[in-house]
Design a protein around this motif. Structure first.
Motif, short mmCIF file in Angstrom:
data_model
loop_
_atom_site.label_atom_id
_atom_site.label_comp_id
_atom_site.label_asym_id
_atom_site.label_seq_id
_atom_site.Cartn_x
_atom_site.Cartn_y
_atom_site.Cartn_z
N ILE A 130 16.23 65.52 62.12
CA ILE A 130 17.20 64.46 62.36
C ILE A 130 16.87 63.80 63.68
CG2 ILE A 130 19.63 63.90 62.67
CD1 ILE A 130 20.20 66.47 60.99
N ILE A 131 16.66 62.50 63.63
CA ILE A 131 16.39 61.71 64.82
C ILE A 131 17.64 60.86 65.05
CG2 ILE A 131 14.87 60.00 65.87
CD1 ILE A 131 12.75 60.93 63.74
N PHE A 132 18.39 61.22 66.06
CA PHE A 132 19.68 60.58 66.30
C PHE A 132 19.51 59.14 66.76
CE2 PHE A 132 20.57 65.08 66.74
CZ PHE A 132 21.65 65.22 65.89
N SER A 133 20.43 58.29 66.31
CA SER A 133 20.44 56.91 66.78
C SER A 133 20.83 56.92 68.25
CB SER A 133 21.44 56.08 65.97
OG SER A 133 22.73 56.62 66.10
N ALA A 134 20.40 55.92 68.97
CA ALA A 134 20.72 55.84 70.39
C ALA A 134 22.23 55.71 70.55
CB ALA A 134 20.01 54.67 71.04
N PRO A 156 18.08 52.48 76.59
CA PRO A 156 18.75 53.73 76.25
C PRO A 156 17.75 54.84 76.00
CG PRO A 156 18.87 52.20 74.42
CD PRO A 156 18.27 51.46 75.58
N LYS A 157 18.10 56.03 76.38
CA LYS A 157 17.22 57.18 76.17
C LYS A 157 17.58 57.82 74.83
CE LYS A 157 15.81 61.58 78.06
NZ LYS A 157 16.09 62.64 79.01
N PRO A 158 16.63 57.89 73.92
CA PRO A 158 16.93 58.51 72.63
C PRO A 158 17.12 60.02 72.77
CG PRO A 158 14.61 57.95 72.74
CD PRO A 158 15.25 57.42 73.99
N ALA A 159 17.99 60.56 71.95
CA ALA A 159 18.22 62.00 71.94
C ALA A 159 17.03 62.70 71.31
CB ALA A 159 19.49 62.32 71.16
N ASP A 160 16.79 63.94 71.70
CA ASP A 160 15.70 64.71 71.11
C ASP A 160 16.01 65.01 69.65
OD1 ASP A 160 14.29 64.85 73.51
OD2 ASP A 160 15.36 66.66 74.14
N PRO A 161 15.02 64.89 68.77
CA PRO A 161 15.25 65.21 67.35
C PRO A 161 15.50 66.71 67.18
CG PRO A 161 12.94 64.66 67.72
CD PRO A 161 13.66 64.45 69.01
N ILE A 162 16.23 67.05 66.14
CA ILE A 162 16.47 68.46 65.85
C ILE A 162 15.91 68.79 64.47
CG2 ILE A 162 18.51 68.63 67.32
CD1 ILE A 162 20.17 68.67 64.70
N ASP A 163 15.43 70.01 64.33
CA ASP A 163 14.96 70.52 63.05
C ASP A 163 16.03 71.46 62.51
OD1 ASP A 163 12.43 69.23 63.14
OD2 ASP A 163 11.74 70.75 64.54
N THR A 164 16.41 71.26 61.26
CA THR A 164 17.47 72.06 60.65
C THR A 164 17.24 72.16 59.15
OG1 THR A 164 19.87 72.35 60.53
CG2 THR A 164 19.03 70.10 60.33
N THR A 165 18.20 72.71 58.45
CA THR A 165 18.14 72.85 57.00
C THR A 165 19.30 72.09 56.38
OG1 THR A 165 17.15 75.04 57.20
CG2 THR A 165 18.14 74.49 55.09
N ALA A 166 19.01 71.36 55.31
CA ALA A 166 20.04 70.59 54.60
C ALA A 166 19.64 70.48 53.13
CB ALA A 166 20.20 69.21 55.22
N VAL A 167 20.62 70.19 52.30
CA VAL A 167 20.37 69.96 50.89
C VAL A 167 20.17 68.46 50.69
CG1 VAL A 167 21.30 70.17 48.56
CG2 VAL A 167 21.74 71.98 50.24
N VAL A 168 19.04 68.09 50.10
CA VAL A 168 18.71 66.69 49.85
C VAL A 168 18.64 66.51 48.33
CG1 VAL A 168 17.04 64.85 50.26
CG2 VAL A 168 17.42 66.61 52.01
N ILE A 169 19.50 65.63 47.81
CA ILE A 169 19.65 65.49 46.37
C ILE A 169 19.39 64.04 45.96
CG2 ILE A 169 21.25 65.74 44.42
CD1 ILE A 169 22.89 67.63 46.25
#
Length: 119
Positions: A19-23, A39-52
């Motif tokens: 997930i790459i967060f919007s500024a 604006p400084k972008p937030a650091d992306p996070i790696d996670t688990t999600a269900v994609v359908i």
């Protein structure tokens, strides 16, 4: 307290996503130099999600708003609208939220496929 706990299902059937967060902050002018500070972008996070993927019936009933390339995301995190989700090498923009967190412990988001030509 949530009425239903879907965390085990999300962990079992989820895919790795980034997930790459919007500024969330706006740029500003430096008080001392007067130069523009983007604006400084937030650091992306790696996670688990269900994609359908959407069913052909949902795509038809959407009247062209949803395509075969779009996806539905089920995740336990809160994601700002217009953030980017990367899953299996494909980029998607978060367009709409359906909050089920209060009673089911997850949020559902509508993801629009981002063209390879868009940045």
């Amino acid at each position: 307290m949530t009425l239903f706990d879907f965390s085990d299902l999300i962990a079992e059937y989820g895919l790795p996503v980034q997930i790459i967060f919007s500024a969330e902050t706006k740029g500003h002018y430096d008080d001392q130099t007067g130069e523009w500070v983007p604006p400084k972008p937030a650091d992306p996070i790696d996670t688990t999600a269900v994609v359908i993927p959407y069913s052909s019936n949902e795509i038809y009933q959407s009247g062209g708003r949803i395509t075969e390339a779009d996806r539905r995301l089920i995740i336990q995190a809160d994601i700002p609208i217009k953030s980017t989700v990367v899953c299996d090498g494909h980029k998607y923009s978060v367009e709409q939220e359906l909050p089920y967190k209060a009673y089911a412990g997850f949020n559902q988001y509508e993801l629009k496929w981002v063209s390879a030509f868009e940045q």
